[in-house]
Write a protein that holds these residues in place. Structure first.
Motif, PDB file in Angstrom:
ATOM      1  N   MET A 303      12.588  -6.502   5.669  1.00 51.42           N
ATOM      2  CA  MET A 303      11.342  -6.374   4.929  1.00 51.42           C
ATOM      3  C   MET A 303      10.826  -7.743   4.469  1.00 51.42           C
ATOM      4  SD  MET A 303       9.994  -3.478   4.921  1.00 51.42           S
ATOM      5  CE  MET A 303      10.281  -1.721   5.150  1.00 51.42           C
ATOM      6  N   HIS A 304      11.747  -8.652   4.141  1.00 51.87           N
ATOM      7  CA  HIS A 304      11.331 -10.000   3.736  1.00 51.87           C
ATOM      8  C   HIS A 304      10.634 -10.712   4.897  1.00 51.87           C
ATOM      9  CE1 HIS A 304      11.532 -13.691   1.287  1.00 51.87           C
ATOM     10  NE2 HIS A 304      11.717 -14.301   2.444  1.00 51.87           N
ATOM     11  N   SER A 305      11.224 -10.631   6.083  1.00 51.97           N
ATOM     12  CA  SER A 305      10.615 -11.266   7.258  1.00 51.97           C
ATOM     13  C   SER A 305       9.264 -10.642   7.572  1.00 51.97           C
ATOM     14  CB  SER A 305      11.540 -11.127   8.476  1.00 51.97           C
ATOM     15  OG  SER A 305      12.739 -11.820   8.275  1.00 51.97           O
ATOM     16  N   LEU A 306       9.188  -9.317   7.447  1.00 50.47           N
ATOM     17  CA  LEU A 306       7.932  -8.631   7.713  1.00 50.47           C
ATOM     18  C   LEU A 306       6.854  -9.053   6.713  1.00 50.47           C
ATOM     19  CD1 LEU A 306       9.206  -5.047   8.556  1.00 50.47           C
ATOM     20  CD2 LEU A 306       8.043  -6.612  10.113  1.00 50.47           C
ATOM     21  N   ALA A 307       7.247  -9.210   5.453  1.00 54.88           N
ATOM     22  CA  ALA A 307       6.279  -9.616   4.438  1.00 54.88           C
ATOM     23  C   ALA A 307       5.719 -11.003   4.751  1.00 54.88           C
ATOM     24  CB  ALA A 307       6.940  -9.615   3.063  1.00 54.88           C
ATOM     25  N   GLU A 308       6.588 -11.933   5.147  1.00 57.61           N
ATOM     26  CA  GLU A 308       6.113 -13.271   5.485  1.00 57.61           C
ATOM     27  C   GLU A 308       5.211 -13.224   6.718  1.00 57.61           C
ATOM     28  OE1 GLU A 308       9.383 -16.270   3.600  1.00 57.61           O
ATOM     29  OE2 GLU A 308       9.547 -15.851   5.746  1.00 57.61           O
ATOM     30  N   GLU A 309       5.562 -12.374   7.670  1.00 57.12           N
ATOM     31  CA  GLU A 309       4.720 -12.228   8.861  1.00 57.12           C
ATOM     32  C   GLU A 309       3.374 -11.615   8.500  1.00 57.12           C
ATOM     33  OE1 GLU A 309       6.409 -11.138  12.886  1.00 57.12           O
ATOM     34  OE2 GLU A 309       5.279  -9.310  12.441  1.00 57.12           O
ATOM     35  N   PHE A 323      -1.674  -8.417  -2.933  1.00 60.47           N
ATOM     36  CA  PHE A 323      -0.376  -8.595  -3.600  1.00 60.47           C
ATOM     37  C   PHE A 323       0.335  -7.253  -3.773  1.00 60.47           C
ATOM     38  CE2 PHE A 323      -2.848 -12.265  -5.339  1.00 60.47           C
ATOM     39  CZ  PHE A 323      -2.094 -13.269  -4.756  1.00 60.47           C
ATOM     40  N   GLU A 324      -0.436  -6.207  -4.081  1.00 59.33           N
ATOM     41  CA  GLU A 324       0.159  -4.889  -4.278  1.00 59.33           C
ATOM     42  C   GLU A 324       0.719  -4.342  -2.968  1.00 59.33           C
ATOM     43  OE1 GLU A 324       1.796  -1.730  -5.911  1.00 59.33           O
ATOM     44  OE2 GLU A 324       0.893  -3.388  -7.028  1.00 59.33           O
ATOM     45  N   GLU A 325       0.019  -4.611  -1.871  1.00 60.96           N
ATOM     46  CA  GLU A 325       0.536  -4.190  -0.558  1.00 60.96           C
ATOM     47  C   GLU A 325       1.876  -4.865  -0.270  1.00 60.96           C
ATOM     48  OE1 GLU A 325      -0.166  -4.720   4.236  1.00 60.96           O
ATOM     49  OE2 GLU A 325      -1.725  -5.424   2.861  1.00 60.96           O
ATOM     50  N   LEU A 326       1.956  -6.169  -0.531  1.00 56.74           N
ATOM     51  CA  LEU A 326       3.205  -6.894  -0.289  1.00 56.74           C
ATOM     52  C   LEU A 326       4.343  -6.304  -1.123  1.00 56.74           C
ATOM     53  CD1 LEU A 326       1.893 -10.586  -0.272  1.00 56.74           C
ATOM     54  CD2 LEU A 326       2.686  -9.264   1.705  1.00 56.74           C
ATOM     55  N   LYS A 327       4.028  -5.923  -2.347  1.00 50.03           N
ATOM     56  CA  LYS A 327       5.060  -5.391  -3.237  1.00 50.03           C
ATOM     57  C   LYS A 327       5.469  -3.972  -2.861  1.00 50.03           C
ATOM     58  CE  LYS A 327       6.053  -4.705  -8.160  1.00 50.03           C
ATOM     59  NZ  LYS A 327       5.515  -4.842  -9.550  1.00 50.03           N
ATOM     60  N   SER A 328       4.482  -3.096  -2.621  1.00 54.58           N
ATOM     61  CA  SER A 328       4.793  -1.688  -2.373  1.00 54.58           C
ATOM     62  C   SER A 328       5.315  -1.444  -0.964  1.00 54.58           C
ATOM     63  CB  SER A 328       3.561  -0.820  -2.623  1.00 54.58           C
ATOM     64  OG  SER A 328       2.508  -1.178  -1.735  1.00 54.58           O
ATOM     65  N   ARG A 329       4.799  -2.193  -0.004  1.00 48.98           N
ATOM     66  CA  ARG A 329       5.189  -1.957   1.397  1.00 48.98           C
ATOM     67  C   ARG A 329       6.438  -2.724   1.796  1.00 48.98           C
ATOM     68  NH1 ARG A 329       1.163  -2.841   6.649  1.00 48.98           N
ATOM     69  NH2 ARG A 329       2.162  -1.317   8.027  1.00 48.98           N
ATOM     70  N   TYR A 330       6.612  -3.933   1.228  1.00 48.23           N
ATOM     71  CA  TYR A 330       7.709  -4.807   1.662  1.00 48.23           C
ATOM     72  C   TYR A 330       8.633  -5.236   0.518  1.00 48.23           C
ATOM     73  CZ  TYR A 330       4.252  -5.422   5.417  1.00 48.23           C
ATOM     74  OH  TYR A 330       3.325  -5.218   6.412  1.00 48.23           O
ATOM     75  N   SER A 331       8.362  -4.809  -0.698  1.00 48.96           N
ATOM     76  CA  SER A 331       9.130  -5.238  -1.882  1.00 48.96           C
ATOM     77  C   SER A 331       9.158  -6.763  -1.987  1.00 48.96           C
ATOM     78  CB  SER A 331      10.569  -4.694  -1.821  1.00 48.96           C
ATOM     79  OG  SER A 331      10.568  -3.302  -1.777  1.00 48.96           O
ATOM     80  N   TYR A 332       7.993  -7.365  -1.811  1.00 53.64           N
ATOM     81  CA  TYR A 332       7.888  -8.820  -1.756  1.00 53.64           C
ATOM     82  C   TYR A 332       6.900  -9.306  -2.819  1.00 53.64           C
ATOM     83  CZ  TYR A 332       7.059 -13.493   0.273  1.00 53.64           C
ATOM     84  OH  TYR A 332       6.937 -14.848   0.492  1.00 53.64           O
ATOM     85  N   GLU A 333       7.307 -10.327  -3.549  1.00 58.14           N
ATOM     86  CA  GLU A 333       6.421 -10.966  -4.514  1.00 58.14           C
ATOM     87  C   GLU A 333       6.504 -12.473  -4.351  1.00 58.14           C
ATOM     88  OE1 GLU A 333       6.000  -9.079  -8.547  1.00 58.14           O
ATOM     89  OE2 GLU A 333       7.974  -8.260  -8.004  1.00 58.14           O
TER      90      GLU A 333
END
Length: 379
Positions: A303-309, A323-333
């Motif tokens: 999920m971290h790699s996907l968020a960066e991509e 930002f909310e998409e990154l958090k809810s979809r990939y658990s990324y902040e």
């Protein structure tokens, strides 16, 4: 929304700049279609056939090297193996393959978007690119698209060519705008090492234009298209409002897609991450063996790699990333250093934040790739 990409690897000849997988042996088209149909059928009843397919894209190579009957076999197999509900069906084509009757047959098959490989109307540039068509064929093909009544179309242009002046580019743009295109893909000439162009550059026979000249080319292109109501929505893509490419936009938004045919790539988002794989870039192996071993480089993405991509792809578009998409979809902040970097780039006018969404400005999009690398290096 899921999509299907079909790679048709046949070309009349090799363009000087192209590093995509292609072959020129037309006698292999029929057996290739046989293998492609088998690959399509192999997905029947699998996880990948459950989801509705809303976009189809035939790329290459040159899909217009195939006859209407050969294309019909492919579309029949797709309809038999997948749940199709297409809002957009795109097919790439070259001007020298296009006739009014051929275009009508494509419409009858359900293809509702043409992608015309114009590249330039300048005869010397077409010869330099080793394109198979002439200026007159490009003009006639665009006229035929209008006569045939295609619901929408896009045309490709290449700028930043050696010896291409601003006046030459302006003429190319003016010629294309006469056809009121809903969408244009415009690419700066890229020198790939293994291409004919790459080898000529390495030998010192050709010198690519300076970065400053390429930047002037882009500024001219951007200005001319904007005046015509054709706005940039991705680093290399321009459209009238509402005419953005749905299939390609879904790549940038991390929607699922299957790649069919040799060298085609696939991506599927799962609960625990993403899965990406590709078919071998070998026509013989593709036609001889369609087993699981015919795919290569399967890659599980965290999920971290996907968020960066997702950041990398989304920031190349006018839509940006939420930002909310990154958090809810990939658990990324974003971390503290990244947020400080955002503040600095805002002050420089390279990006802006509207409500929850991060976007590059027009100036930021010009150097989007550099900015994205810098942002991700701080994660």
């Amino acid at each position: 929304m899921a999509g299907i990409y079909v790679h048709i690897p046949f070309c009349k000849q090799a363009c000087s700049y192209c590093d995509f997988f292609f072959i020129t042996r037309k006698k292999l088209i029929d057996p290739f279609v046989d293998s492609l149909v088998k690959e399509i059928q192999s997905y029947r009843g699998t996880l990948y056939s459950d989801e509705k397919i809303e976009t189809i894209y035939l790329g290459g190579g040159t899909p217009s090297q195939l006859s209407p009957d050969q294309l019909k076999r492919i579309f029949d197999a797709l309809a038999d193996s997948f749940s199709l509900n297409p809002v957009e069906v795109t097919m790439e084509m070259n001007p020298d393959d296009v006739t009014p009757d051929y275009l009508k047959s494509l419409l009858d098959l359900g293809i509702n978007r043409a992608s015309m490989g114009v590249q330039s109307f300048d005869e010397k540039l077409l010869q330099f690119m080793h394109r198979a068509h002439t200026k007159s064929e490009a003009l006639k093909a665009l006229e035929s698209l209008q006569t045939a009544g295609f619901p929408t179309f896009t045309a490709d242009l290449i700028y930043g060519n050696p010896g291409q002046t601003l006046e030459m580019l302006e003429e190319d743009i003016s010629q294309l705008l006469q056809f009121d295109p809903p969408h244009i893909s415009a690419y700066s000439l890229t020198v790939e090492p293994q291409t004919r162009l790459g080898k000529q550059v390495k030998l010192g026979r050709i010198s690519p234009p300076e970065d400053e000249m390429v930047a002037e080319h882009f500024d001219l292109l951007d200005e001319k298209l904007n005046r015509a109501g054709i706005e940039r929505y991705e680093v290399s893509n321009f459209s009238k409002p509402g005419k953005e490419a749905v299939h390609n936009s879904n790549y940038w938004k991390h929607e699922n897609y299957l790649g069919l045919g040799p060298s085609a790539h696939s991506f599927w988002l799962l609960e625990e991450g993403g899965l990406r794989w590709e078919n071998r870039s070998d026509i013989k192996e593709y036609m001889d063996d369609l087993s699981a071993e015919s795919t290569i480089n399967p890659e599980k993405l965290s999920m971290h790699s996907l968020a960066e991509e997702r950041l990398m792809l989304g920031l190349r578009t006018k839509w940006g990333v939420g930002f909310e998409e990154l958090k809810s979809r990939y658990s990324y902040e974003l971390n503290r250093e990244q947020r400080s970097w955002l503040d600095y780039q805002r002050e420089k006018g390279m990006l802006k934040t509207e409500v929850d969404v991060l976007r590059f400005t027009s100036n930021g999009l010009k150097i989007a790739d550099l900015l994205i690398v810098d942002l991700l290096s701080k994660s």
